[in-house]
Write an enzyme that holds these catalytic residues in place. Structure first.
Site, PDB file in Angstrom:
ATOM      1  N   GLY A 153       0.850  -1.197   0.000  1.00 39.83           N
ATOM      2  CA  GLY A 153       0.000   0.000   0.000  1.00 39.83           C
ATOM      3  C   GLY A 153       0.883   1.243   0.000  1.00 39.83           C
ATOM      4  N   ARG A 154       0.308   2.345   0.494  1.00 39.90           N
ATOM      5  CA  ARG A 154       1.060   3.613   0.493  1.00 39.90           C
ATOM      6  C   ARG A 154       2.367   3.491   1.265  1.00 39.90           C
ATOM      7  NH1 ARG A 154      -4.621   5.769   1.246  1.00 39.90           N
ATOM      8  NH2 ARG A 154      -4.474   4.424   3.056  1.00 39.90           N
ATOM      9  N   ILE A 155       2.286   2.890   2.471  1.00 40.76           N
ATOM     10  CA  ILE A 155       3.484   2.816   3.320  1.00 40.76           C
ATOM     11  C   ILE A 155       4.486   1.815   2.723  1.00 40.76           C
ATOM     12  CG2 ILE A 155       4.348   2.214   5.630  1.00 40.76           C
ATOM     13  CD1 ILE A 155       1.626   3.297   6.735  1.00 40.76           C
ATOM     14  N   SER A 177      -4.061  -7.922  -3.887  1.00 39.33           N
ATOM     15  CA  SER A 177      -4.534  -7.681  -5.260  1.00 39.33           C
ATOM     16  C   SER A 177      -3.337  -7.299  -6.127  1.00 39.33           C
ATOM     17  CB  SER A 177      -5.551  -6.544  -5.249  1.00 39.33           C
ATOM     18  OG  SER A 177      -4.995  -5.450  -4.566  1.00 39.33           O
ATOM     19  N   ILE A 232       6.233  -3.103  10.939  1.00 40.02           N
ATOM     20  CA  ILE A 232       5.808  -1.761  11.355  1.00 40.02           C
ATOM     21  C   ILE A 232       4.290  -1.629  11.200  1.00 40.02           C
ATOM     22  CG2 ILE A 232       7.972  -0.535  10.894  1.00 40.02           C
ATOM     23  CD1 ILE A 232       5.218  -0.369   8.342  1.00 40.02           C
ATOM     24  N   ARG A 234       0.937  -4.075  12.290  1.00 46.20           N
ATOM     25  CA  ARG A 234       0.230  -4.386  13.522  1.00 46.20           C
ATOM     26  C   ARG A 234       0.783  -5.702  14.038  1.00 46.20           C
ATOM     27  NH1 ARG A 234      -0.995   0.134  13.600  1.00 46.20           N
ATOM     28  NH2 ARG A 234      -3.058   1.086  13.785  1.00 46.20           N
ATOM     29  N   GLU A 263      -0.007  -5.053  22.770  1.00 41.61           N
ATOM     30  CA  GLU A 263       0.631  -3.822  23.253  1.00 41.61           C
ATOM     31  C   GLU A 263      -0.079  -3.287  24.496  1.00 41.61           C
ATOM     32  OE1 GLU A 263       0.995  -1.024  20.014  1.00 41.61           O
ATOM     33  OE2 GLU A 263       1.894  -2.542  18.735  1.00 41.61           O
ATOM     34  N   HIS A 281       6.105   1.343  19.278  1.00 43.89           N
ATOM     35  CA  HIS A 281       5.098   1.824  18.317  1.00 43.89           C
ATOM     36  C   HIS A 281       5.297   3.317  18.005  1.00 43.89           C
ATOM     37  CE1 HIS A 281       0.912   0.730  16.598  1.00 43.89           C
ATOM     38  NE2 HIS A 281       1.483   1.683  15.875  1.00 43.89           N
ATOM     39  N   GLY A 283       5.914   4.511  14.828  1.00 45.79           N
ATOM     40  CA  GLY A 283       5.768   4.752  13.388  1.00 45.79           C
ATOM     41  C   GLY A 283       5.447   6.194  13.014  1.00 45.79           C
TER      42      GLY A 283
HETATM   43  C1  GLV Z   1      -0.407   3.915  13.637  1.00 46.15           C
HETATM   44  O1  GLV Z   1      -0.014   2.805  13.858  1.00 46.15           O
HETATM   45  C2  GLV Z   1      -1.570   4.199  12.868  1.00 46.15           C
HETATM   46  O2  GLV Z   1      -2.286   3.277  12.484  1.00 46.15           O
HETATM   47  O3  GLV Z   1      -1.823   5.372  12.602  1.00 46.15           O
END
Ligand code: GLV
Length: 315
Positions: A153-155, A177, A232, A234, A263, A281, A283
């Site tokens: 995806g974007r990340i 996909s 990074i 979940r 967490e 966490h 990110g």
């Molecule tokens: C961080 O983990 C978010 O989902 O924004």
């Protein structure tokens, strides 16, 4: 004025805007339990929640006054968005604004794990460093290696771009996909193929039912013994016990983790492993990004309050 519950203190500049438009309550008590979510849904017109708040299916079963959850965070696996929709509650999230910060944390972990930065830091701070050591703390070379992205995806694409253009890496990926990417990258036929081809595997999928334990013992068993595993996304996407097993056995070389199954609990077995870099966490944790996330969450709530469709509505 509509009542708005903000479930964690957010940037002052965003809070001031919220106070100008809503009757705001800020929860200072940390993560909301399911019972607290039930109470909040019954009491407020709209809520700005975040990660960990337990908006389960059951929490939407009672009397609900709330019509809008403007989530702070791109991931919203802590909200049962289908149950919310069935109860007439709109959910929105905060995509895009945290893409770069989160990709940067993936690179932080990739480099820190490959180059054994955590071990080195602990050595210097403990006074155990004896000086430049020709054979000490030798890590894994990064430039020119193969990156495997799980979830393009974007990340995932932002991570791929950093690795390809910054470190000359070859990029392969697995995605549910078919995906055509701007950064040169090959989509392989299976998750297994990516796990066995990559020197660095980075997990960047969304959380939720569709990806729970996607990375299980069988997938981890495909990795090279020299392989490094980064997550990074979940914690629930990875079978944490299976990951600890392969790390303890030395079946892979190391792991860099920003997220965990339960967490803020991090298993003692993981903490005991020298070959892991463990972050809490982080990110999206830059001043700029957290402010932009708060702004986007609030903008969605404002749009709803003005009778418009929230731009980042997800359900
Ligand atoms: C961080 O983990 C978010 O989902 O924004």
């Amino acid at each position: 004025m509509k009542t708005l519950l903000i479930t964690r203190p957010i940037a002052d500049a965003v809070l001031d805007q919220a106070r100008a438009k809503f009757d705001v309550t800020v929860n200072e008590g940390g993560t909301l339990t399911e019972a607290e979510c039930v109470a909040a849904l019954a009491s407020y017109d709209c809520i700005l929640p975040t990660l960990g708040d337990a908006f389960t299916a059951a929490s939407f079963a009672g009397d609900i006054r709330c019509k809008m959850l403007g989530n702070f965070g791109v991931g919203y696996n802590h909200i049962d968005d289908a149950a919310a929709a069935a109860a007439g509650v709109i959910v929105s999230n905060t995509p895009d604004v945290l893409t770069d910060a989160t990709a940067d944390i993936a690179l932080t972990l990739l480099l820190a794990t490959a180059r054994r930065a955590g071990e080195g830091e602990r050595m210097v701070r403990s006074g155990a460093w004896g000086g430049f050591d020709v054979k000490g703390l030798l890590g894994t070379h990064v430039t020119g290696k193969t990156l495997g992205v799980i979830g393009m995806g974007r990340i995932g694409q932002a991570i791929a771009a950093r690795c390809h253009y910054g470190f000359g890496m070859d990029v392969v990926f697995h995605n549910r996909s078919p995906k055509v990417t701007e950064v040169p990258a090959r989509q392989l036929e299976s998750l297994q193929a990516v796990m066995e081809t990559a020197d660095f595997v980075v997990v960047a999928t969304p959380g939720g039912a569709g990806t729970t334990k996607l990375i299980d013992a069988a997938a981890l068993a495909e990795m090279k013994p020299t392989g490094i595993f980064i997550n990074i996304s979940r914690g629930e996407v990875v079978d944490e016990t299976a990951l600890i097993d392969v790390l303890e056995k030395g079946a892979i070389t190391g792991a860099g983790l920003d997220v965990y199954e339960n967490e803020p609990h991090v298993p003692e077995r993981l903490i005991a492993l020298e070959n892991c870099v463990l972050l809490p966490h982080l990110g999206s944790a830059t001043q700029e990004t957290r402010q932009a996330m708060g702004q986007m969450a609030l903008d969605n709530i404002i749009a709803w309050s003005e009778g418009k469709t929230p731009p980042q509505q997800v359900n």
